[in-house]
Write an enzyme that holds these catalytic residues in place. Structure first.
Site, PDB file in Angstrom:
ATOM      1  N   CYS A   1       0.496  -1.548  -0.386  1.00 37.37           N
ATOM      2  CA  CYS A   1      -0.054   0.228  -0.099  1.00 37.37           C
ATOM      3  C   CYS A   1       0.906   1.228   0.035  1.00 37.37           C
ATOM      4  O   CYS A   1       2.273   1.122   0.221  1.00 37.37           O
ATOM      5  CB  CYS A   1      -1.036   0.167   1.363  1.00 37.37           C
TER       6      CYS A   1
ATOM      7  N   ARG B   1       1.816   1.724  -5.818  1.00 35.16           N
ATOM      8  CA  ARG B   1       1.814   1.058  -4.851  1.00 35.16           C
ATOM      9  C   ARG B   1       0.203   0.250  -4.570  1.00 35.16           C
ATOM     10  O   ARG B   1       0.194  -0.964  -3.832  1.00 35.16           O
ATOM     11  CB  ARG B   1       2.530   1.603  -3.584  1.00 35.16           C
TER      12      ARG B   1
ATOM     13  N   TRP C   1      -3.467  -1.605  -1.392  1.00 41.47           N
ATOM     14  CA  TRP C   1      -4.072  -3.053  -2.521  1.00 41.47           C
ATOM     15  C   TRP C   1      -4.221  -4.343  -1.188  1.00 41.47           C
ATOM     16  O   TRP C   1      -3.141  -4.376  -0.500  1.00 41.47           O
ATOM     17  CB  TRP C   1      -2.417  -3.146  -2.020  1.00 41.47           C
TER      18      TRP C   1
ATOM     19  N   ASN D   1       0.669  -0.427   6.624  1.00 44.78           N
ATOM     20  CA  ASN D   1       1.562  -0.992   5.263  1.00 44.78           C
ATOM     21  C   ASN D   1       2.139  -2.018   6.051  1.00 44.78           C
ATOM     22  O   ASN D   1       2.594  -2.464   6.235  1.00 44.78           O
ATOM     23  CB  ASN D   1       2.311  -0.604   4.569  1.00 44.78           C
ATOM     24  N   GLY D   2       1.150  -3.636   5.196  1.00 49.18           N
ATOM     25  CA  GLY D   2       1.761  -5.005   5.329  1.00 49.18           C
ATOM     26  C   GLY D   2       1.089  -6.147   5.808  1.00 49.18           C
ATOM     27  O   GLY D   2      -0.195  -6.214   5.769  1.00 49.18           O
TER      28      GLY D   2
ATOM     29  N   GLU E   1       6.463 -20.546 -20.858  1.00 46.24           N
ATOM     30  CA  GLU E   1       6.603 -18.673 -20.195  1.00 46.24           C
ATOM     31  C   GLU E   1       8.145 -18.673 -20.764  1.00 46.24           C
ATOM     32  O   GLU E   1       7.876 -17.352 -21.319  1.00 46.24           O
ATOM     33  CB  GLU E   1       6.418 -19.256 -18.731  1.00 46.24           C
TER      34      GLU E   1
ATOM     35  N   LYS F   1       7.059 -14.757 -22.467  1.00 41.73           N
ATOM     36  CA  LYS F   1       8.235 -13.549 -22.162  1.00 41.73           C
ATOM     37  C   LYS F   1       8.911 -12.811 -23.336  1.00 41.73           C
ATOM     38  O   LYS F   1       8.921 -11.684 -23.415  1.00 41.73           O
ATOM     39  CB  LYS F   1       8.805 -13.877 -20.942  1.00 41.73           C
TER      40      LYS F   1
ATOM     41  N   GLU G   1       6.421 -11.748 -26.221  1.00 48.82           N
ATOM     42  CA  GLU G   1       5.764 -10.494 -25.786  1.00 48.82           C
ATOM     43  C   GLU G   1       6.272  -9.136 -25.537  1.00 48.82           C
ATOM     44  O   GLU G   1       5.818  -7.942 -25.761  1.00 48.82           O
ATOM     45  CB  GLU G   1       4.716 -10.420 -25.335  1.00 48.82           C
TER      46      GLU G   1
ATOM     47  N   HIS H   1       9.570 -34.202 -33.240  1.00 45.86           N
ATOM     48  CA  HIS H   1       8.625 -34.594 -34.201  1.00 45.86           C
ATOM     49  C   HIS H   1       8.097 -33.590 -35.476  1.00 45.86           C
ATOM     50  O   HIS H   1       7.079 -33.046 -35.343  1.00 45.86           O
ATOM     51  CB  HIS H   1       7.064 -34.826 -32.833  1.00 45.86           C
TER      52      HIS H   1
ATOM     53  N   LYS I   1      -3.244  -4.602 -19.635  1.00 48.06           N
ATOM     54  CA  LYS I   1      -1.971  -5.223 -18.001  1.00 48.06           C
ATOM     55  C   LYS I   1      -3.263  -6.881 -18.087  1.00 48.06           C
ATOM     56  O   LYS I   1      -3.011  -8.218 -17.500  1.00 48.06           O
ATOM     57  CB  LYS I   1      -2.064  -4.624 -17.722  1.00 48.06           C
TER      58      LYS I   1
HETATM   59  C1  AGP Z   1       1.825 -12.393 -19.209  1.00 52.50           C
HETATM   60  O1  AGP Z   1       3.075 -12.338 -18.849  1.00 52.50           O
HETATM   61  C2  AGP Z   1       0.715 -11.476 -19.715  1.00 52.50           C
HETATM   62  N1  AGP Z   1       0.320 -10.285 -20.000  1.00 52.50           N
HETATM   63  C3  AGP Z   1      -0.265 -12.367 -19.420  1.00 52.50           C
HETATM   64  O2  AGP Z   1      -0.837 -13.375 -20.500  1.00 52.50           O
HETATM   65  C4  AGP Z   1      -1.231 -12.512 -18.548  1.00 52.50           C
HETATM   66  O3  AGP Z   1      -0.674 -13.855 -18.188  1.00 52.50           O
HETATM   67  C5  AGP Z   1      -2.581 -13.347 -19.167  1.00 52.50           C
HETATM   68  O4  AGP Z   1      -3.851 -12.447 -20.107  1.00 52.50           O
HETATM   69  C6  AGP Z   1      -3.186 -13.830 -18.418  1.00 52.50           C
HETATM   70  O5  AGP Z   1      -3.975 -12.605 -16.693  1.00 52.50           O
HETATM   71  P1  AGP Z   1      -4.950 -12.743 -15.766  1.00 52.50           P
HETATM   72  O6  AGP Z   1      -3.324 -13.403 -14.611  1.00 52.50           O
HETATM   73  O7  AGP Z   1      -4.592 -10.785 -14.892  1.00 52.50           O
HETATM   74  O8  AGP Z   1      -5.892 -13.414 -15.502  1.00 52.50           O
END
Ligand code: AGP
Length: 615
Positions: free
Chosen positions: A2, A27, A75, A101-102, A488, A492, A495, A511, A610
């Site tokens: 927070c 935060r 938060w 905060n904590g 993953e 990364k 994206e 394959h 996001k």
């Molecule tokens: C991951 O780096 C991406 N930003 C995206 O794939 C994200 O993980 C996905 O949209 C799921 O989001 P969420 O965990 O908020 O549901």
């Protein structure tokens, strides 16, 4: 985490606090509030939503002439975001006001004791328990606020950064910290307090950072007294001259939020374990699992639904739950699951994983599974988010706000939670040897420190990135627990650097994908010395014989792969089930540094949001 801000002095606290809270919204931003106090009057305003919502309910000029104020942007960790759970919190008598905060781990026990002694609570927060514990001690011992705070904090288990005031003695602020940062700005006959220095950067660059277990009393007359809460010894304030600008402070001195959040992972994992992994008591404690343990013990199948990085965490969860709990697990893309009229059987459990708790496909999949009679369990990072509110129960990762679009600390804390769940269920189902369980619990408790050590190797990854930043494509390979990490790592890279990358199980090369290998194709291989290590080594040899360029993630001291790969990044030798949390760190850093070299917008990559709240 927070945002806390406070002021005592001759300026207008309301304006200062509101500007300060706006600077701290990175935060946390689910609710906000401020408390203003003059020598004879006080005013408390708080509301759900961002700081802007708070501005709307405040008069342009407060009806009182305050010289002191405390503010908070939340938060949530305990208690959903709403007006009553918003800070500042007041004590039963109405004399004490506090922001926090904590996480107070033993708040439940403390609350029960206070209720027995006649205290009542209007909120679901751990913070309200703390302010009333302080009040009780102050009243019973008839002592100064600072002394009561000191005694109370010696009874508390957890992390805190707090600012309090007593309306009966409004010429001082009491400030204390353990685990959550607090900066004190030294003004002309005035003091500022902030979770970092951003709220008061325009007024003073002289700052005292409170250390853990320190308490400070800031007086209206310009005096500051700092003590160690445990030893009761006075502490001479160490005044620093701030050189940072606003932007760099919000990013903790890192160039991007993504890099800051990669480095926050030791703390995020530690906070996620806090109050749940009790090594000294030899147990894992997950209240939501305990409440619904029959559901989990009778479950014939677990279906995990998620998207993106959270879906990758779900895949790691499949390996964890099937290995430790011996229960069938299916991992589904939420977007596919929701449209294929899925078969849900009696006793099915559906686990929904989502950092934001707002992903439209995951929310829709949840509702379909719920309608069909499944028990829905959530793993979210945002308290009170839509998904968390729709579940029958769940558990929060305590990663704190994840600002960078590319998910990093959310992924490792999701895996941490899945590991806690797998080990706890294994204990309940007696599918794990008690001694082995204790060993895993001890190893799990050591992960934050080991991750911190691993991240220190970051500079070498920046050098490696230079050799691959001009690639057009990249393949990521892993086996077993680290197959999801390969996926993953590829996500990364693609994206944030816009390089096309694909993850595969290492054995899949033959394959088809091996046709892609030539001297222009980089291959990142997770080759830890675990199950099927020799087979991964032969996969690497196949790639090398076709001039593929290899970046290998290996267990510390591995010389075999080092003799084959173009670059090697070592991770600690941990139990196989913990390797995903470690193997993902260098892949996060590799994609970050490649993206930087390519001049990409790391925190806000093109075309991405996001939280994907639309289909
Ligand atoms: C991951 O780096 C991406 N930003 C995206 O794939 C994200 O993980 C996905 O949209 C799921 O989001 P969420 O965990 O908020 O549901």
């Amino acid at each position: 985490m927070c945002g806390i801000v406070a002021y005592i002095g001759k300026k207008d606290p309301q304006h200062l606090l509101m500007e300060g809270l706006k600077r701290l919204e990175y935060r946390g931003y689910d609710s906000a509030g401020i408390f203003l106090c003059s020598s004879s009057d006080h005013q408390l305003s708080k509301i759900t939503g961002k700081v802007n919502e708070l501005s709307k309910i405040l008069e342009i000029k407060p009806s009182i002439k305050p010289h002191l104020g405390i503010g908070h942007t939340r938060w949530a960790t305990h208690g959903v975001p709403n007006d009553t759970n918003a800070h500042p919190h007041r004590s039963n008598s109405g004399n004490l006001f506090m922001v926090h905060n904590g996480i107070i781990e033993n708040y439940d026990t403390l609350k029960k004791e206070l209720v027995k002694r006649g205290y009542s609570f209007y909120s679901d927060t751990d913070s309200e328990v703390l302010v009333n514990l302080i009040e009780e001690i102050q009243a019973k011992e008839n002592i100064e606020l600072a002394k009561a705070v000191q005694i109370a904090l010696n009874q508390v288990v957890g992390a805190y950064g707090i600012v309090l005031c007593d309306i009966r003695k409004p010429d001082e602020l009491v400030v204390a910290r353990l685990g959550s940062p607090l900066a004190i700005g030294l003004g002309e006959d005035s003091f500022f307090v902030g979770s970092d220095a951003t709220p008061f950067l325009d007024y003073t660059r002289k700052v005292v950072y409170l250390e853990d277990n320190e308490i400070a009393v800031l007086s209206k007359t310009g005096n500051i007294n700092i003590k160690n809460i445990i030893s009761d010894q006075s502490v001479n304030p160490y005044v620093e001259e701030l050189k940072w600008n606003l932007n760099s402070i919000q990013k903790g001195g890192f160039e991007h939020f993504m890099l800051k959040e990669i480095h926050e992972q030791p703390k995020a994992i530690s906070d996620t374990l806090r109050g749940r992994l009790l090594v000294d008591q030899g147990k894992i404690q997950i209240n939501s699992l305990n409440e619904f343990k029959d559901k989990f013990l009778n479950a014939k199948r677990i279906i995990i639904v998620a998207c993106g990085t959270s879906w990758h965490a779900g895949l790691v969860g499949e390996y964890l739950l099937e290995h430790f709990v011996r229960i069938p697990v299916e991992v589904e893309y939420a977007s596919e699951f929701r449209y294929r009229d899925p078969i849900i059987q009696k006793d099915d459990i559906v686990i929904c994983i989502s950092q934001s708790g707002e992903t439209a496909d995951t929310l829709a999949a949840l509702k379909i599974a719920k309608e069909k009679g499944a028990f829905i369990y959530g793993i979210c990072n945002v308290v009170g988010s839509s998904i968390s509110r729709e579940t029958h129960s769940g558990i929060y990762t305590h990663a704190g706000p994840e600002i960078g679009v590319a998910s990093t600390k959310a992924f490792t804390t999701q895996i941490t939670v899945l590991t806690l769940i797998a080990l706890k269920l294994a204990e309940l189902k007696k599918t794990i040897d008690p001694e082995q369980l204790s060993a895993y619990q001890l190893e799990l408790s050591q992960i934050p420190e080991k991750i911190a050590q691993l991240i220190k190797t970051a500079p070498s990854i920046e050098t490696i990135a230079k050799d691959y930043s001009d690639s057009q494509n990249c393949i990521y390979l892993g086996r077993g627990y680290n197959f999801p990490v390969a996926l993953e790592g590829a996500l990364k890279l693609k994206e944030i650097s816009y390089i096309h990358a694909e993850g595969y199980p290492a054995a899949e090369m033959k394959h088809g994908p091996i046709a892609l290998i030539d001297k222009k194709m980089p291959v990142v291989v997770i080759a830890t010395k675990k199950t099927n290590y020799e087979k991964v080594v032969s996969n690497i040899q196949e790639i090398k014989s076709r001039e593929g360029r290899i970046v290998a993630i290996v267990s510390e001291g591995d010389e075999t792969v080092a003799s084959l790969a173009n670059h090697v990044i070592e991770i600690p030798n941990v139990s196989e089930c913990f390797t995903p949390i470690f193997a993902t760190i260098p892949l996060q850093l590799l994609s970050y540094h490649i993206a930087i070299i390519r001049g990409c917008d790391v925190d806000q990559p093109r075309n991405l949001a996001k939280s994907v709240t639309v289909e």
